[in-house]
Design a protein around this motif. Structure first.
Motif, PDB file in Angstrom:
ATOM      1  N   ASP A 240       0.272   6.822   5.971  1.00 22.64           N
ATOM      2  CA  ASP A 240       1.148   7.323   4.916  1.00 22.64           C
ATOM      3  C   ASP A 240       0.606   7.035   3.522  1.00 22.64           C
ATOM      4  O   ASP A 240       0.757   7.864   2.620  1.00 22.64           O
ATOM      5  CB  ASP A 240       2.561   6.768   5.084  1.00 22.64           C
ATOM      6  CG  ASP A 240       3.276   7.365   6.286  1.00 22.64           C
ATOM      7  OD1 ASP A 240       2.718   8.292   6.928  1.00 22.64           O
ATOM      8  OD2 ASP A 240       4.384   6.903   6.605  1.00 22.64           O
ATOM      9  N   SER A 241      -0.031   5.893   3.303  1.00 20.19           N
ATOM     10  CA  SER A 241      -0.616   5.641   1.983  1.00 20.19           C
ATOM     11  C   SER A 241      -1.773   6.605   1.733  1.00 20.19           C
ATOM     12  O   SER A 241      -1.892   7.178   0.647  1.00 20.19           O
ATOM     13  CB  SER A 241      -1.063   4.185   1.840  1.00 20.19           C
ATOM     14  OG  SER A 241      -2.073   3.854   2.765  1.00 20.19           O
ATOM     15  N   SER A 242      -2.593   6.823   2.733  1.00 18.95           N
ATOM     16  CA  SER A 242      -3.707   7.764   2.594  1.00 18.95           C
ATOM     17  C   SER A 242      -3.202   9.192   2.378  1.00 18.95           C
ATOM     18  O   SER A 242      -3.718   9.924   1.532  1.00 18.95           O
ATOM     19  CB  SER A 242      -4.590   7.697   3.840  1.00 18.95           C
ATOM     20  OG  SER A 242      -5.648   8.610   3.733  1.00 18.95           O
TER      21      SER A 242
ATOM     22  N   ASN B  43      -9.811   6.338  -3.697  1.00 19.05           N
ATOM     23  CA  ASN B  43      -9.028   5.569  -2.733  1.00 19.05           C
ATOM     24  C   ASN B  43      -9.827   4.367  -2.243  1.00 19.05           C
ATOM     25  O   ASN B  43     -10.777   4.503  -1.478  1.00 19.05           O
ATOM     26  CB  ASN B  43      -8.615   6.448  -1.551  1.00 19.05           C
ATOM     27  CG  ASN B  43      -7.678   5.749  -0.594  1.00 19.05           C
ATOM     28  OD1 ASN B  43      -7.422   4.558  -0.714  1.00 19.05           O
ATOM     29  ND2 ASN B  43      -7.171   6.494   0.369  1.00 19.05           N
TER      30      ASN B  43
ATOM     31  N   ILE C 250      -8.158   1.684  -0.728  1.00 22.78           N
ATOM     32  CA  ILE C 250      -7.277   0.906   0.136  1.00 22.78           C
ATOM     33  C   ILE C 250      -8.019   0.668   1.452  1.00 22.78           C
ATOM     34  O   ILE C 250      -8.278   1.613   2.196  1.00 22.78           O
ATOM     35  CB  ILE C 250      -5.929   1.612   0.379  1.00 22.78           C
ATOM     36  CG1 ILE C 250      -5.180   1.797  -0.946  1.00 22.78           C
ATOM     37  CG2 ILE C 250      -5.091   0.814   1.389  1.00 22.78           C
ATOM     38  CD1 ILE C 250      -3.878   2.562  -0.821  1.00 22.78           C
TER      39      ILE C 250
ATOM     40  N   ALA D 291       0.818  -1.224   0.000  1.00 23.67           N
ATOM     41  CA  ALA D 291       0.000   0.000   0.000  1.00 23.67           C
ATOM     42  C   ALA D 291       0.846   1.266   0.000  1.00 23.67           C
ATOM     43  O   ALA D 291       0.438   2.286  -0.553  1.00 23.67           O
ATOM     44  CB  ALA D 291      -0.945  -0.011   1.207  1.00 23.67           C
ATOM     45  N   LEU D 292       2.020   1.221   0.608  1.00 25.08           N
ATOM     46  CA  LEU D 292       2.878   2.412   0.627  1.00 25.08           C
ATOM     47  C   LEU D 292       3.375   2.792  -0.765  1.00 25.08           C
ATOM     48  O   LEU D 292       3.673   3.956  -1.020  1.00 25.08           O
ATOM     49  CB  LEU D 292       4.069   2.197   1.560  1.00 25.08           C
ATOM     50  CG  LEU D 292       3.746   2.183   3.049  1.00 25.08           C
ATOM     51  CD1 LEU D 292       4.984   1.804   3.858  1.00 25.08           C
ATOM     52  CD2 LEU D 292       3.198   3.527   3.499  1.00 25.08           C
ATOM     53  N   GLU D 293       3.441   1.826  -1.674  1.00 24.01           N
ATOM     54  CA  GLU D 293       3.922   2.104  -3.023  1.00 24.01           C
ATOM     55  C   GLU D 293       2.827   2.575  -3.974  1.00 24.01           C
ATOM     56  O   GLU D 293       3.117   3.049  -5.072  1.00 24.01           O
ATOM     57  CB  GLU D 293       4.612   0.869  -3.598  1.00 24.01           C
ATOM     58  CG  GLU D 293       5.945   0.542  -2.934  1.00 24.01           C
ATOM     59  CD  GLU D 293       5.809  -0.100  -1.555  1.00 24.01           C
ATOM     60  OE1 GLU D 293       6.667   0.186  -0.703  1.00 24.01           O
ATOM     61  OE2 GLU D 293       4.849  -0.871  -1.334  1.00 24.01           O
ATOM     62  N   VAL D 294       1.579   2.467  -3.577  1.00 22.02           N
ATOM     63  CA  VAL D 294       0.477   2.869  -4.452  1.00 22.02           C
ATOM     64  C   VAL D 294       0.576   4.350  -4.840  1.00 22.02           C
ATOM     65  O   VAL D 294       0.518   4.684  -6.040  1.00 22.02           O
ATOM     66  CB  VAL D 294      -0.897   2.521  -3.823  1.00 22.02           C
ATOM     67  CG1 VAL D 294      -2.038   3.141  -4.621  1.00 22.02           C
ATOM     68  CG2 VAL D 294      -1.072   1.004  -3.730  1.00 22.02           C
TER      69      VAL D 294
ATOM     70  N   VAL E  48       1.401   2.436   7.707  1.00 24.28           N
ATOM     71  CA  VAL E  48       0.964   2.101   6.347  1.00 24.28           C
ATOM     72  C   VAL E  48      -0.357   2.783   6.024  1.00 24.28           C
ATOM     73  O   VAL E  48      -0.509   3.375   4.948  1.00 24.28           O
ATOM     74  CB  VAL E  48       0.870   0.572   6.159  1.00 24.28           C
ATOM     75  CG1 VAL E  48       0.292   0.226   4.790  1.00 24.28           C
ATOM     76  CG2 VAL E  48       2.240  -0.067   6.336  1.00 24.28           C
TER      77      VAL E  48
ATOM     78  N   ALA F  44      -6.880   3.546  -6.518  1.00 29.60           N
ATOM     79  CA  ALA F  44      -5.917   2.977  -5.579  1.00 29.60           C
ATOM     80  C   ALA F  44      -6.593   1.854  -4.802  1.00 29.60           C
ATOM     81  O   ALA F  44      -7.612   2.083  -4.148  1.00 29.60           O
ATOM     82  CB  ALA F  44      -5.427   4.059  -4.619  1.00 29.60           C
TER      83      ALA F  44
END
Length: 183
Positions: A98-100, A115, A117, A59-62, A95, A80
């Motif tokens: 930071d992804s959000s 989004n 995720i 998820a961090l790379e999305v 995770v 995403a």
């Protein structure tokens, strides 16, 4: 519980010319990811759009993949997708947050992103949210991206950057003189 509540859903976005979306998915929980992807694809296709799908490690790379695609490709919007299930450590919060945050920052730059995720406590919550016959959060994320694309097209399309933009008027001096700020 959210599954028992009634929610308002906007009518499906409509387009006078086709839209192309990139679905970026972190397939850590493959069965959940596959359901999210199916929901997103069905919604995009129902709106007459096309899509491509790419996978990233987590998820961090999305958000990073979306940022790269925006710079190097020609997508109208992004979906995403992924799932983060709370574990025994604080890594879950990192995770999720930071992804959000990354997706939000890209959105504030003008990208049209839905989004999807999932951030849940357990696998049962993830399944309820991912299932097409359930909450279909993949389809909801695609619908959100499509609505943002429709708004952007309605408001005149893309501009460079957001926020304060300095005036770009040409400086004219009577008699053909030079702009004093460049002297």
């Amino acid at each position: 519980m959210a599954s028992n509540e009634t929610h308002y859903t906007l009518p499906r976005a409509e387009f006078d010319r086709p839209v192309k979306l990139l679905i970026v998915v972190a397939p850590y929980y493959r069965d959940i990811a596959d359901q999210l992807i199916a929901g997103a694809r069905a919604e995009i296709e129902a709106a007459g759009g096309t899509h491509e799908t790419v996978e990233v490690p987590g998820a961090l790379e999305v958000p990073t993949a979306i940022g790269i695609a925006e710079r190097l490709s020609n997508f109208d919007g992004y979906v995403a997708l992924g799932c983060v299930i709370r574990g025994e450590t604080t890594h879950y919060e990192t995770v999720c947050n930071d992804s959000s945050r990354g997706i939000t920052l890209l959105g504030l730059q003008g990208l049209c992103i839905g989004n999807g995720i999932l951030t849940v406590e357990n696998m049962a919550q993830a399944q309820a949210r991912a299932e097409l016959a359930g909450q279909n959060k993949g389809g909801g994320a695609a619908a959100a991206a499509l609505h943002l694309i429709a708004l952007a097209r309605n408001w005149g399309g893309s501009r460079k950057g957001v926020g304060f933009q300095p005036a770009r008027d040409e400086y004219q001096i009577a008699g053909g003189g030079k702009d004093p700020s460049t002297a």
